[in-house]
Design a protein around this motif. Structure first.
Motif, PDB file in Angstrom:
ATOM      1  N   ALA A  49      85.987  68.540  37.546  1.00 29.28           N
ATOM      2  CA  ALA A  49      85.273  67.901  38.670  1.00 29.28           C
ATOM      3  C   ALA A  49      84.862  68.790  39.727  1.00 29.28           C
ATOM      4  O   ALA A  49      85.495  69.652  40.062  1.00 29.28           O
ATOM      5  N   THR A  50      83.764  68.276  40.477  1.00 29.73           N
ATOM      6  CA  THR A  50      83.102  68.875  41.540  1.00 29.73           C
ATOM      7  C   THR A  50      82.912  67.917  42.712  1.00 29.73           C
ATOM      8  O   THR A  50      82.782  66.724  42.597  1.00 29.73           O
ATOM      9  N   ILE A  51      82.970  68.294  44.207  1.00 30.03           N
ATOM     10  CA  ILE A  51      82.750  67.612  45.243  1.00 30.03           C
ATOM     11  C   ILE A  51      81.777  68.315  46.168  1.00 30.03           C
ATOM     12  O   ILE A  51      82.042  69.465  46.458  1.00 30.03           O
ATOM     13  N   THR A  52      80.850  67.823  46.714  1.00 27.57           N
ATOM     14  CA  THR A  52      79.859  68.273  47.531  1.00 27.57           C
ATOM     15  C   THR A  52      80.571  68.217  49.003  1.00 27.57           C
ATOM     16  O   THR A  52      81.595  67.539  49.221  1.00 27.57           O
ATOM     17  N   ARG A  53      80.004  68.863  50.048  1.00 24.52           N
ATOM     18  CA  ARG A  53      80.626  68.786  51.327  1.00 24.52           C
ATOM     19  C   ARG A  53      80.439  67.326  51.930  1.00 24.52           C
ATOM     20  O   ARG A  53      81.341  67.064  52.792  1.00 24.52           O
ATOM     21  N   ASP A  54      79.482  66.789  51.393  1.00 19.48           N
ATOM     22  CA  ASP A  54      79.287  65.274  51.899  1.00 19.48           C
ATOM     23  C   ASP A  54      80.288  64.213  51.146  1.00 19.48           C
ATOM     24  O   ASP A  54      80.171  63.141  51.314  1.00 19.48           O
ATOM     25  N   GLY A  55      80.901  64.605  50.154  1.00 21.02           N
ATOM     26  CA  GLY A  55      81.946  63.854  49.329  1.00 21.02           C
ATOM     27  C   GLY A  55      81.116  63.318  48.111  1.00 21.02           C
ATOM     28  O   GLY A  55      81.931  62.344  47.526  1.00 21.02           O
ATOM     29  N   ASN A  56      80.081  63.778  47.683  1.00 21.31           N
ATOM     30  CA  ASN A  56      79.485  63.370  46.481  1.00 21.31           C
ATOM     31  C   ASN A  56      80.366  64.030  45.329  1.00 21.31           C
ATOM     32  O   ASN A  56      80.562  65.414  45.236  1.00 21.31           O
ATOM     33  N   THR A  57      80.799  63.416  44.490  1.00 21.05           N
ATOM     34  CA  THR A  57      81.561  63.882  43.289  1.00 21.05           C
ATOM     35  C   THR A  57      80.989  63.761  41.695  1.00 21.05           C
ATOM     36  O   THR A  57      79.987  62.919  41.688  1.00 21.05           O
ATOM     37  N   ASN A  58      81.387  64.668  40.986  1.00 22.14           N
ATOM     38  CA  ASN A  58      81.032  64.718  39.526  1.00 22.14           C
ATOM     39  C   ASN A  58      82.167  64.970  38.644  1.00 22.14           C
ATOM     40  O   ASN A  58      82.876  66.010  39.039  1.00 22.14           O
ATOM     41  N   TYR A  59      82.283  64.228  37.528  1.00 23.55           N
ATOM     42  CA  TYR A  59      83.506  64.524  36.537  1.00 23.55           C
ATOM     43  C   TYR A  59      83.006  64.726  35.119  1.00 23.55           C
ATOM     44  O   TYR A  59      82.079  64.088  34.708  1.00 23.55           O
ATOM     45  N   ALA A  60      84.165  65.299  34.733  1.00 26.01           N
ATOM     46  CA  ALA A  60      83.805  65.544  33.062  1.00 26.01           C
ATOM     47  C   ALA A  60      84.145  64.205  32.651  1.00 26.01           C
ATOM     48  O   ALA A  60      84.908  63.357  32.991  1.00 26.01           O
ATOM     49  N   ASN A  61      83.374  63.894  31.443  1.00 29.04           N
ATOM     50  CA  ASN A  61      83.543  62.572  30.771  1.00 29.04           C
ATOM     51  C   ASN A  61      84.956  62.102  30.337  1.00 29.04           C
ATOM     52  O   ASN A  61      85.700  61.239  30.422  1.00 29.04           O
ATOM     53  N   SER A  62      85.905  63.419  30.048  1.00 26.40           N
ATOM     54  CA  SER A  62      87.179  63.215  29.399  1.00 26.40           C
ATOM     55  C   SER A  62      88.207  63.020  30.582  1.00 26.40           C
ATOM     56  O   SER A  62      89.324  62.617  30.431  1.00 26.40           O
ATOM     57  N   VAL A  63      87.708  62.829  31.893  1.00 28.22           N
ATOM     58  CA  VAL A  63      88.777  62.612  32.955  1.00 28.22           C
ATOM     59  C   VAL A  63      88.234  61.668  33.785  1.00 28.22           C
ATOM     60  O   VAL A  63      88.994  61.069  34.706  1.00 28.22           O
ATOM     61  N   LYS A  64      87.080  61.065  33.579  1.00 27.85           N
ATOM     62  CA  LYS A  64      86.559  59.949  34.526  1.00 27.85           C
ATOM     63  C   LYS A  64      87.437  58.861  34.251  1.00 27.85           C
ATOM     64  O   LYS A  64      88.018  58.411  33.123  1.00 27.85           O
ATOM     65  N   GLY A  65      87.884  58.060  35.358  1.00 32.64           N
ATOM     66  CA  GLY A  65      88.754  57.192  35.321  1.00 32.64           C
ATOM     67  C   GLY A  65      90.148  57.344  35.572  1.00 32.64           C
ATOM     68  O   GLY A  65      90.962  56.466  35.983  1.00 32.64           O
ATOM     69  N   ARG A  66      90.361  58.613  35.315  1.00 37.32           N
ATOM     70  CA  ARG A  66      92.073  59.110  35.159  1.00 37.32           C
ATOM     71  C   ARG A  66      92.082  59.973  36.525  1.00 37.32           C
ATOM     72  O   ARG A  66      93.058  60.144  37.130  1.00 37.32           O
ATOM     73  N   PHE A  67      91.196  60.993  36.839  1.00 36.25           N
ATOM     74  CA  PHE A  67      91.269  62.049  37.859  1.00 36.25           C
ATOM     75  C   PHE A  67      90.185  61.588  39.011  1.00 36.25           C
ATOM     76  O   PHE A  67      89.234  61.111  38.934  1.00 36.25           O
ATOM     77  N   THR A  68      90.804  62.079  40.273  1.00 40.72           N
ATOM     78  CA  THR A  68      89.965  61.744  41.459  1.00 40.72           C
ATOM     79  C   THR A  68      90.084  63.092  42.379  1.00 40.72           C
ATOM     80  O   THR A  68      91.106  63.810  42.553  1.00 40.72           O
ATOM     81  N   ILE A  69      88.882  63.568  42.724  1.00 43.03           N
ATOM     82  CA  ILE A  69      88.780  64.844  43.572  1.00 43.03           C
ATOM     83  C   ILE A  69      88.353  64.283  45.006  1.00 43.03           C
ATOM     84  O   ILE A  69      87.757  63.354  45.047  1.00 43.03           O
ATOM     85  N   SER A  70      89.060  65.122  45.864  1.00 49.84           N
ATOM     86  CA  SER A  70      88.716  64.911  47.016  1.00 49.84           C
ATOM     87  C   SER A  70      88.783  66.091  48.022  1.00 49.84           C
ATOM     88  O   SER A  70      89.360  67.221  47.286  1.00 49.84           O
ATOM     89  N   ARG A  71      88.549  65.961  49.404  1.00 50.01           N
ATOM     90  CA  ARG A  71      88.560  67.086  50.036  1.00 50.01           C
ATOM     91  C   ARG A  71      88.740  66.772  51.472  1.00 50.01           C
ATOM     92  O   ARG A  71      88.373  65.880  52.058  1.00 50.01           O
ATOM     93  N   ASP A  72      89.420  67.802  52.234  1.00 46.65           N
ATOM     94  CA  ASP A  72      89.580  67.549  53.596  1.00 46.65           C
ATOM     95  C   ASP A  72      88.777  68.848  54.080  1.00 46.65           C
ATOM     96  O   ASP A  72      89.456  70.160  54.243  1.00 46.65           O
ATOM     97  N   ASN A  73      87.465  68.790  54.896  1.00 47.64           N
ATOM     98  CA  ASN A  73      86.805  69.929  55.203  1.00 47.64           C
ATOM     99  C   ASN A  73      87.463  70.670  56.575  1.00 47.64           C
ATOM    100  O   ASN A  73      87.643  71.818  56.569  1.00 47.64           O
ATOM    101  N   ALA A  74      88.175  69.914  57.396  1.00 48.03           N
ATOM    102  CA  ALA A  74      88.953  70.444  58.484  1.00 48.03           C
ATOM    103  C   ALA A  74      90.132  71.441  58.125  1.00 48.03           C
ATOM    104  O   ALA A  74      90.301  72.332  58.600  1.00 48.03           O
ATOM    105  N   ARG A  75      90.735  71.059  57.012  1.00 44.74           N
ATOM    106  CA  ARG A  75      91.677  71.696  56.268  1.00 44.74           C
ATOM    107  C   ARG A  75      91.246  72.676  55.442  1.00 44.74           C
ATOM    108  O   ARG A  75      92.054  73.547  54.787  1.00 44.74           O
TER     109      ARG A  75
END
Length: 124
Positions: A49-75
């Motif tokens: 999975a990937t995530i842009t600075r603005d929070g747009n995400t992309n997932y491999a088909n094998s993990v969609k619906g099971r995995f969630t990527i997120s980020r905390d830019n301040a941290r």
């Protein structure tokens, strides 16, 4: 120097959950895309999975619906929440980030940085 350090891996039973974290440190000006990749024994490294600075995400088909990527830019941290884990999710999970550093006297440099990885084992 810039570093990425992952944590949160371990042994979990099928159907269980884990949360991975990855913290960036060093002389960082800004961080663009961040992501998680994994490499299972005997296989090539693959995107999870990937995530842009603005929070747009992309997932491999094998993990969609099971995995969630997120980020905390301040941290300067990216997370991977993994639910409904399967034995085939067993792998070393690596964090990746596109990091901008200051290049004295007045420039910048883009770096692609990888963490050392954290092992996730899904087994009963």
């Amino acid at each position: 120097q810039v570093h990425l350090v992952e944590s949160g891996g371990g042994l979990v039973q099928p159907g269980g959950s884990l949360r991975l974290s990855c913290v960036a440190s060093g002389g960082i000006f800004s961080i663009n895309d961040m992501g998680w990749y994994r490499q299972a024994p005997g296989k090539q490294r693959e995107l999870v999975a990937t995530i842009t600075r603005d929070g747009n995400t992309n997932y491999a088909n094998s993990v969609k619906g099971r995995f969630t990527i997120s980020r905390d830019n301040a941290r300067k941290t990216v997370y991977l929440q993994m639910n409904s884990l399967k034995p085939e999710d067993t792998a070393v999970y690596h964090c990746n980030a596109e990091i901008v550093v200051v290049l004295p006297p007045s420039g910048f440099q883009d770096l692609e940085v990888w963490g050392q990885g954290t092992l996730v084992t899904v087994s009963s």
